[in-house]
Scaffold this motif. Structure first.
Motif, PDB file in Angstrom:
ATOM      1  N   LYS A   1      42.999  35.077  45.796  1.00  0.00           N
ATOM      2  CA  LYS A   1      42.266  35.108  44.524  1.00  0.00           C
ATOM      3  C   LYS A   1      42.627  33.838  43.756  1.00  0.00           C
ATOM      4  CE  LYS A   1      43.894  39.253  43.532  1.00  0.00           C
ATOM      5  NZ  LYS A   1      44.142  40.524  42.797  1.00  0.00           N
ATOM      6  N   ILE A   2      41.628  33.008  43.521  1.00  0.00           N
ATOM      7  CA  ILE A   2      41.872  31.731  42.849  1.00  0.00           C
ATOM      8  C   ILE A   2      40.910  31.590  41.677  1.00  0.00           C
ATOM      9  CG2 ILE A   2      41.971  29.225  43.115  1.00  0.00           C
ATOM     10  CD1 ILE A   2      42.416  29.649  46.103  1.00  0.00           C
ATOM     11  N   ALA A   3      41.468  31.333  40.506  1.00  0.00           N
ATOM     12  CA  ALA A   3      40.661  31.154  39.300  1.00  0.00           C
ATOM     13  C   ALA A   3      40.626  29.679  38.922  1.00  0.00           C
ATOM     14  CB  ALA A   3      41.250  31.977  38.163  1.00  0.00           C
ATOM     15  N   PHE A   4      39.449  29.188  38.611  1.00  0.00           N
ATOM     16  CA  PHE A   4      39.272  27.805  38.176  1.00  0.00           C
ATOM     17  C   PHE A   4      38.813  27.803  36.717  1.00  0.00           C
ATOM     18  CE2 PHE A   4      38.529  27.908  42.721  1.00  0.00           C
ATOM     19  CZ  PHE A   4      39.309  26.851  43.179  1.00  0.00           C
ATOM     20  N   GLY A   5      39.398  26.914  35.911  1.00  0.00           N
ATOM     21  CA  GLY A   5      38.947  26.763  34.537  1.00  0.00           C
ATOM     22  C   GLY A   5      37.799  25.783  34.487  1.00  0.00           C
ATOM     23  N   LYS A   6      38.151  24.504  34.352  1.00  0.00           N
ATOM     24  CA  LYS A   6      37.122  23.455  34.391  1.00  0.00           C
ATOM     25  C   LYS A   6      37.324  22.547  35.600  1.00  0.00           C
ATOM     26  CE  LYS A   6      36.692  23.149  29.353  1.00  0.00           C
ATOM     27  NZ  LYS A   6      36.689  22.229  28.193  1.00  0.00           N
ATOM     28  N   ASP A   7      38.350  22.838  36.399  1.00  0.00           N
ATOM     29  CA  ASP A   7      38.762  21.929  37.472  1.00  0.00           C
ATOM     30  C   ASP A   7      37.983  22.178  38.758  1.00  0.00           C
ATOM     31  OD1 ASP A   7      39.875  24.401  37.684  1.00  0.00           O
ATOM     32  OD2 ASP A   7      41.893  23.725  38.215  1.00  0.00           O
ATOM     33  N   PHE A   8      36.658  22.044  38.665  1.00  0.00           N
ATOM     34  CA  PHE A   8      35.807  22.117  39.852  1.00  0.00           C
ATOM     35  C   PHE A   8      34.521  21.366  39.533  1.00  0.00           C
ATOM     36  CE2 PHE A   8      34.547  25.657  37.214  1.00  0.00           C
ATOM     37  CZ  PHE A   8      33.184  25.765  37.376  1.00  0.00           C
ATOM     38  N   LYS A   9      33.776  21.037  40.563  1.00  0.00           N
ATOM     39  CA  LYS A   9      32.518  20.310  40.363  1.00  0.00           C
ATOM     40  C   LYS A   9      31.480  21.272  39.792  1.00  0.00           C
ATOM     41  CE  LYS A   9      29.105  17.419  42.703  1.00  0.00           C
ATOM     42  NZ  LYS A   9      28.686  16.815  43.997  1.00  0.00           N
ATOM     43  N   GLN A  10      31.124  21.050  38.558  1.00  0.00           N
ATOM     44  CA  GLN A  10      30.252  21.992  37.872  1.00  0.00           C
ATOM     45  C   GLN A  10      28.779  21.625  38.034  1.00  0.00           C
ATOM     46  OE1 GLN A  10      31.102  23.498  34.108  1.00  0.00           O
ATOM     47  NE2 GLN A  10      33.241  23.911  34.574  1.00  0.00           N
ATOM     48  N   SER A  11      27.959  22.669  38.036  1.00  0.00           N
ATOM     49  CA  SER A  11      26.516  22.481  38.022  1.00  0.00           C
ATOM     50  C   SER A  11      26.080  22.056  36.629  1.00  0.00           C
ATOM     51  CB  SER A  11      25.814  23.784  38.413  1.00  0.00           C
ATOM     52  OG  SER A  11      24.424  23.703  38.144  1.00  0.00           O
ATOM     53  N   LYS A  12      25.001  21.292  36.543  1.00  0.00           N
ATOM     54  CA  LYS A  12      24.455  20.904  35.243  1.00  0.00           C
ATOM     55  C   LYS A  12      23.893  22.122  34.510  1.00  0.00           C
ATOM     56  CE  LYS A  12      23.370  16.156  36.597  1.00  0.00           C
ATOM     57  NZ  LYS A  12      22.289  15.136  36.782  1.00  0.00           N
ATOM     58  N   ILE A  13      23.553  23.159  35.267  1.00  0.00           N
ATOM     59  CA  ILE A  13      23.065  24.406  34.671  1.00  0.00           C
ATOM     60  C   ILE A  13      24.276  25.303  34.430  1.00  0.00           C
ATOM     61  CG2 ILE A  13      21.545  26.399  34.993  1.00  0.00           C
ATOM     62  CD1 ILE A  13      19.928  24.669  36.962  1.00  0.00           C
ATOM     63  N   GLN A  14      24.656  25.467  33.177  1.00  0.00           N
ATOM     64  CA  GLN A  14      25.891  26.174  32.844  1.00  0.00           C
ATOM     65  C   GLN A  14      25.932  27.600  33.407  1.00  0.00           C
ATOM     66  OE1 GLN A  14      28.483  24.811  31.898  1.00  0.00           O
ATOM     67  NE2 GLN A  14      28.345  23.608  30.018  1.00  0.00           N
ATOM     68  N   ALA A  15      24.804  28.278  33.424  1.00  0.00           N
ATOM     69  CA  ALA A  15      24.786  29.673  33.906  1.00  0.00           C
ATOM     70  C   ALA A  15      25.226  29.777  35.360  1.00  0.00           C
ATOM     71  CB  ALA A  15      23.377  30.254  33.734  1.00  0.00           C
ATOM     72  N   GLU A  16      25.017  28.710  36.139  1.00  0.00           N
ATOM     73  CA  GLU A  16      25.406  28.738  37.553  1.00  0.00           C
ATOM     74  C   GLU A  16      26.916  28.600  37.732  1.00  0.00           C
ATOM     75  OE1 GLU A  16      23.152  25.698  39.477  1.00  0.00           O
ATOM     76  OE2 GLU A  16      21.252  26.806  39.323  1.00  0.00           O
ATOM     77  N   ASN A  17      27.623  28.190  36.677  1.00  0.00           N
ATOM     78  CA  ASN A  17      29.078  28.025  36.761  1.00  0.00           C
ATOM     79  C   ASN A  17      29.843  29.293  36.396  1.00  0.00           C
ATOM     80  OD1 ASN A  17      28.781  25.230  37.379  1.00  0.00           O
ATOM     81  ND2 ASN A  17      28.474  24.795  35.200  1.00  0.00           N
ATOM     82  N   ARG A  18      29.166  30.245  35.768  1.00  0.00           N
ATOM     83  CA  ARG A  18      29.822  31.492  35.352  1.00  0.00           C
ATOM     84  C   ARG A  18      29.701  32.508  36.480  1.00  0.00           C
ATOM     85  NH1 ARG A  18      25.730  31.110  30.862  1.00  0.00           N
ATOM     86  NH2 ARG A  18      26.451  29.361  29.570  1.00  0.00           N
ATOM     87  N   LYS A  19      30.624  32.477  37.432  1.00  0.00           N
ATOM     88  CA  LYS A  19      30.440  33.299  38.632  1.00  0.00           C
ATOM     89  C   LYS A  19      31.771  33.636  39.293  1.00  0.00           C
ATOM     90  CE  LYS A  19      29.975  29.242  41.626  1.00  0.00           C
ATOM     91  NZ  LYS A  19      29.121  28.486  42.549  1.00  0.00           N
ATOM     92  N   VAL A  20      31.681  34.594  40.180  1.00  0.00           N
ATOM     93  CA  VAL A  20      32.742  34.865  41.156  1.00  0.00           C
ATOM     94  C   VAL A  20      32.095  34.800  42.532  1.00  0.00           C
ATOM     95  CG1 VAL A  20      34.256  36.635  42.139  1.00  0.00           C
ATOM     96  CG2 VAL A  20      34.217  36.247  39.670  1.00  0.00           C
TER      97      VAL A  20
END
Length: 256
Positions: free
Chosen positions: A97-116
């Motif tokens: 189980k690994i949680a990332f805050g902002k330390d990953f390559k994010q999508s320009k569409i914010q909703a796509e970043n809120r996931k598991v």
């Protein structure tokens, strides 16, 4: 720090090879999946009752601090795990189980970043044994087994392509049972005199040659033709079925 993150992602990528994944999405600043994702994940669970969960990765959008987002990602992971557990899914004993805050390559569409992201493996299905494989496995020395659905072009030893499944079954049986030794026996039909053209022998040899081409040791096999000397039905046959049953290739179990 960036170098550590890159190495972490490389390790994760290598570890995920061979696994499948499904994603669950969240609304802004929420730690429980949104309604659309709940419906989708429930449908997925209904179709995948036998999978094993191996990894859960939680993500957030770029809003707020790294520390806050990581804790939110952790809560998202925990809630997804509870949801899956209540549905009766299995979890690997070494689940990551690994949680990332902002330390990953994010999508320009914010909703796509809120996931598991849920990683899982599917159970390996036991290979289905053919009837021929079962007969060979359960056979005894001295027993004769007819090879089903072996066909040849008219008056020749050329094997018809639709015979391929039986040839593969026979080859697999020889590979899985390295002590198995056989005699391949050819028979023909429809003649009151014996096999002057040697068709029955040639057909038995065709099976023998197929197995040799597929790396079965020739010392484990021999072949012979019996012409019409061992018919199942009296010649002349009464119908096409009797002809087919007389026109056959068998294997004699010589040793196991």
């Amino acid at each position: 720090m960036k170098r550590i993150i890159i190495i972490l992602f490389l390790l994760i990528s290598i570890n995920l090879l061979g696994q499948k994944q499904v994603e669950v999405y969240f609304d802004f600043n929420k730690d429980f999946p949104n309604q659309a994702s709940i419906l989708e994940i429930n449908e997925w669970i209904a179709k995948n009752k036998n999978v094993e969960i191996t990894k859960l990765l939680g993500y957030c959008d770029s809003i707020d601090t790294q520390n806050y987002n990581k804790k939110l990602a952790e809560r998202r992971i925990e809630n997804v795990q509870i949801l899956l557990e209540k549905s009766g899914l299995k979890f690997n004993k070494s689940i990551e189980k690994i949680a990332f805050g902002k330390d990953f390559k994010q999508s320009k569409i914010q909703a796509e970043n809120r996931k598991v992201t849920i990683f899982f493996t599917e159970p390996e299905l036991a290979p289905m044994e053919s009837e021929l494989t079962k007969k060979i496995k359960n056979s005894k020395v001295g027993q004769t087994i007819t090879l089903p659905n072996i066909y040849f072009f008219n008056n020749s030893a050329r094997i018809v392509p639709k015979s391929q499944p039986t040839l593969i079954d026979l080859r697999c049986a020889m590979e899985e049972n390295p002590k198995l030794k056989i005699e391949i026996q050819g028979h023909i039909c429809c003649q009151l005199v014996n096999d002057f053209n040697g068709i029955s022998t040639a057909r038995a040899k065709a099976i023998y040659s197929y197995l040799i081409r597929n790396k079965i040791d020739r010392k484990r096999m021999k072949y012979t033709g019996f012409g019409v000397s061992r018919p199942i039905h009296k010649i002349p046959e009464q119908n096409e079925q009797e002809e087919d049953e007389n026109r056959r290739v068998e294997i004699l179990i010589v040793d196991k």
